[in-house]
Design a protein around this motif. Structure first.
Motif: not given
Ligand code: GLC
Length: 576
Positions: A135, A146, A150, A152-153, A287, A289, A471-472, A477, A515, A533, A535
């Motif tokens: 990550a 990290y 991941f 999704r990443d 994402m 999370d 952040y979220h 991002w 990130e 980061q 991604w």
């Molecule tokens: C954080 C993010 C998440 C991502 C993870 C790894 O937890 O919120 O979306 O997948 O970091 O980068």
């Protein structure tokens, strides 16, 4: 290598490859002119069996997007993109090749080489094979999770490797995560569904015994203990991208991949007490999370759900087991697209209708079906809504509409064609007219606007990481750049993508690939943002490569399936 020899037109007739080649050349020229780039020679070499199932995907018709229409209203590019554009296996536009194969000097930004180097450094190996990317490579902060791969990443990393003609790592990742899926998953004494895919995994080295083992997290270690609903969807979407990019359908056809898909589908298509076709979720299952008030029916999950169902439809074998799922998927897609397009869609007209809603209506004649109270409309929405434009709102449930704008869900809605062409155009119109709010100084806001004060306390549970505009909670991002770029290309607005990419290029490398960024305009490197980061790096590369070669879009885009079109019209500003 097999060749693409046949294609199917809207009325089902078969076209020869020769005629398709010339059509493709003409349209590529048009689009490249649009992009102000020199044309490249075509190289049709791939057989894309997995996509041949959806006739409407293969249909050649008028482009739904005005930007692609010629004066005589014939389409210039888009509808054909998915059909006649060859993908470019082996054409490496990355680190190893500063020049493109056709001899034109690539206008490669110096950041591209740096990004490729960083992406390669992030590779994670298991028993000698690359199986994913970490990550973040930032060792200056406590690792938390990290240092894991991941699911999704990894998606933007995977797309970058596919676009660069390096599919092996993607295949390894798909097979490795599939093995993890079959693990028994428990949180305390509760056993999770069989089909759940991990949020992340890690390779553990035992220097004494000289062995390597995998450790996966299905939510049992995650902050908040939520299982990732998005992982399984991304896995299916990636399997389709791999198949589409390589032309190799043998991976998807393997019994274990077919079973993996069926297990994911069993989870999300299971019957229950639902009265809506959308998927009911816990907060923090994607994402975003952490607790951010996205429980219920969040747009991110609904859009990914829709896309994964459409990809599964293309990948599932029509054998005894697969057939049953194909039928269930088709039914669900029909209901889901109707529900989303009708109830999640917001534009000026719809906003005005809600503003004037009557409440407490009973029976099937109710207009305000979910009993949304007009007083719950937030102040900001009246200024935010442009005259031309619209978007899918964050959430719709009983007496609940979350009007926040979420980036990922809206971009995926465009890519999956959950949004009608008119809705896709409207989403892009909104992004362009609210550029300052959504892009500002760094693309791209994960959601808009931020929750503040009392709302922040109640909705996030006083989350110190998700303070306002961080952040979220309204943070920016860079990873979202690839999704914006794909959506821009699909809707015929490459210039908009270029503008966003150029903004990112002013800072990303200099700032060490953070990130996320904080602040209303995304001017500040995020308070707790990791550097390097992965991604953020991969998202930038994918955006660059896609803009350079728009045929890559086919990996992550699906054309509108005419069968999912609802018959009813609700608002004059969108026609189906
Ligand atoms: C954080 C993010 C998440 C991502 C993870 C790894 O937890 O919120 O979306 O997948 O970091 O980068």
């Amino acid at each position: 290598m097999s060749t693409l020899s046949l294609d199917v037109t809207q009325n089902g007739s078969v076209k020869s490859m020769e005629s398709l080649c010339s059509a493709a050349e003409i349209e590529e020229n048009d689009f490249l002119r649009l992009l102000e780039r020199p044309p490249r020679p075509l190289n049709i070499e791939r057989h894309r069996s997995c996509d041949e199932r959806s006739l409407s995907e293969l249909s050649i018709g008028l482009s739904p997007y005005p930007a692609f229409r010629n004066a005589d209203n014939s389409s210039r590019f888009m509808d054909h993109l998915d059909v006649v554009f060859p993908l470019s296996p082996g054409r490496r536009s990355g680190f190893n090749t500063p020049r493109s194969q056709n001899g034109f000097e690539t206008q490669t930004h110096p950041m591209v080489a740096d990004a490729w180097e960083a992406l390669r450094r992030s590779l994670v190996y298991f028993r000698g094979l690359p199986v994913g990317t970490i990550a973040a490579l930032d060792n200056s902060e406590e690792n938390l999770n990290y240092d894991q791969v991941f699911v999704r990443d990894f998606v933007p990393s995977a797309l970058a490797f596919l676009m660069n003609g390096e599919p092996e790592i993607v295949k390894n990742f798909i097979l490795k995560t599939l093995r993890l899926q079959s693990w028994e998953k428990k949180i305390d004494r509760f056993q999770l569904g069989e089909g759940v895919m991990p949020a992340s995994f890690k390779v553990l080295h035992d220097p004494v015994r000289n062995t390597e083992t995998l450790m996966a997290d299905f939510g049992e270690s995650a902050i908040g203990r939520v299982a990732p609903v998005d992982s399984g969807f991304w896995w299916i979407i990636l399997l389709r991208a791999y198949t589409r990019s390589t032309g190799d359908s043998s991976l998807a056809e393997r019994p274990e991949c077919q079973k993996g898909m069926r297990l994911i589908l069993s989870l999300c298509l299971s019957e229950g007490f639902d009265t809506f076709p959308t998927l009911l979720c816990a907060d923090g299952c994607s994402m975003i999370d952490r607790r951010m008030g996205v429980y219920g029916y969040p747009i991110e999950i609904q859009a990914l759900f829709f896309m994964a169902l459409r990809c599964a439809l293309l990948l599932l074998k029509q054998d005894a087991e697969g057939k049953e799922f194909v039928e269930r998927i088709a039914k669900r897609l029909h209901a889901l697209s109707y529900h989303m397009r009708s109830y999640f869609w917001l534009d000026l007209k719809q906003l005005n209708d809600i503003y004037r809603y009557k409440t407490e209506e009973y029976s099937h004649t109710a207009v305000n079906k979910f009993n949304v109270i007009p007083d719950s409309l937030p102040e900001w929405i009246f200024d935010f809504m442009p005259t031309h434009g619209g978007y899918f709102i964050g959430n719709v449930g009983p007496s609940n509409m979350d009007f926040r704008w979420f980036c990922l869900g809206n971009c995926i809605a465009i890519l999956s064609s959950l949004a009608t062409p008119e809705q896709s155009t409207a989403i892009m119109d909104l992004i362009e007219s609210r550029w300052e709010e959504l892009v500002g100084e760094m693309p791209l806001k994960v959601c808009y606007p931020a929750l503040e004060s009392h709302e922040w306390r109640i909705i996030t549970g006083c989350d110190p990481k998700n303070t306002r505009w961080s952040y979220h909670n309204g943070g920016s991002w860079p990873v979202l750049l690839w999704l914006l770029t794909a959506a821009c290309i699909k809707t015929g607005r490459p210039q908009t993508a270029r503008r966003a990419i150029e903004l990112a290029e002013t800072r990303l490398l200099k700032d060490g690939w953070p990130e996320y960024y904080d602040g209303k305009l995304g001017r500040y490197i995020g308070k707790q943002a990791r550097k390097l980061q992965t991604w953020s790096i991969a998202g930038y590369l994918v955006a660059k490569m896609m803009l350079e070669d728009p045929s890559h879009l086919g990996m992550v885009s699906l054309e509108e399936d005419k069968q999912t079109k609802p018959v009813m019209k609700r608002s004059s500003s969108w026609t189906f």
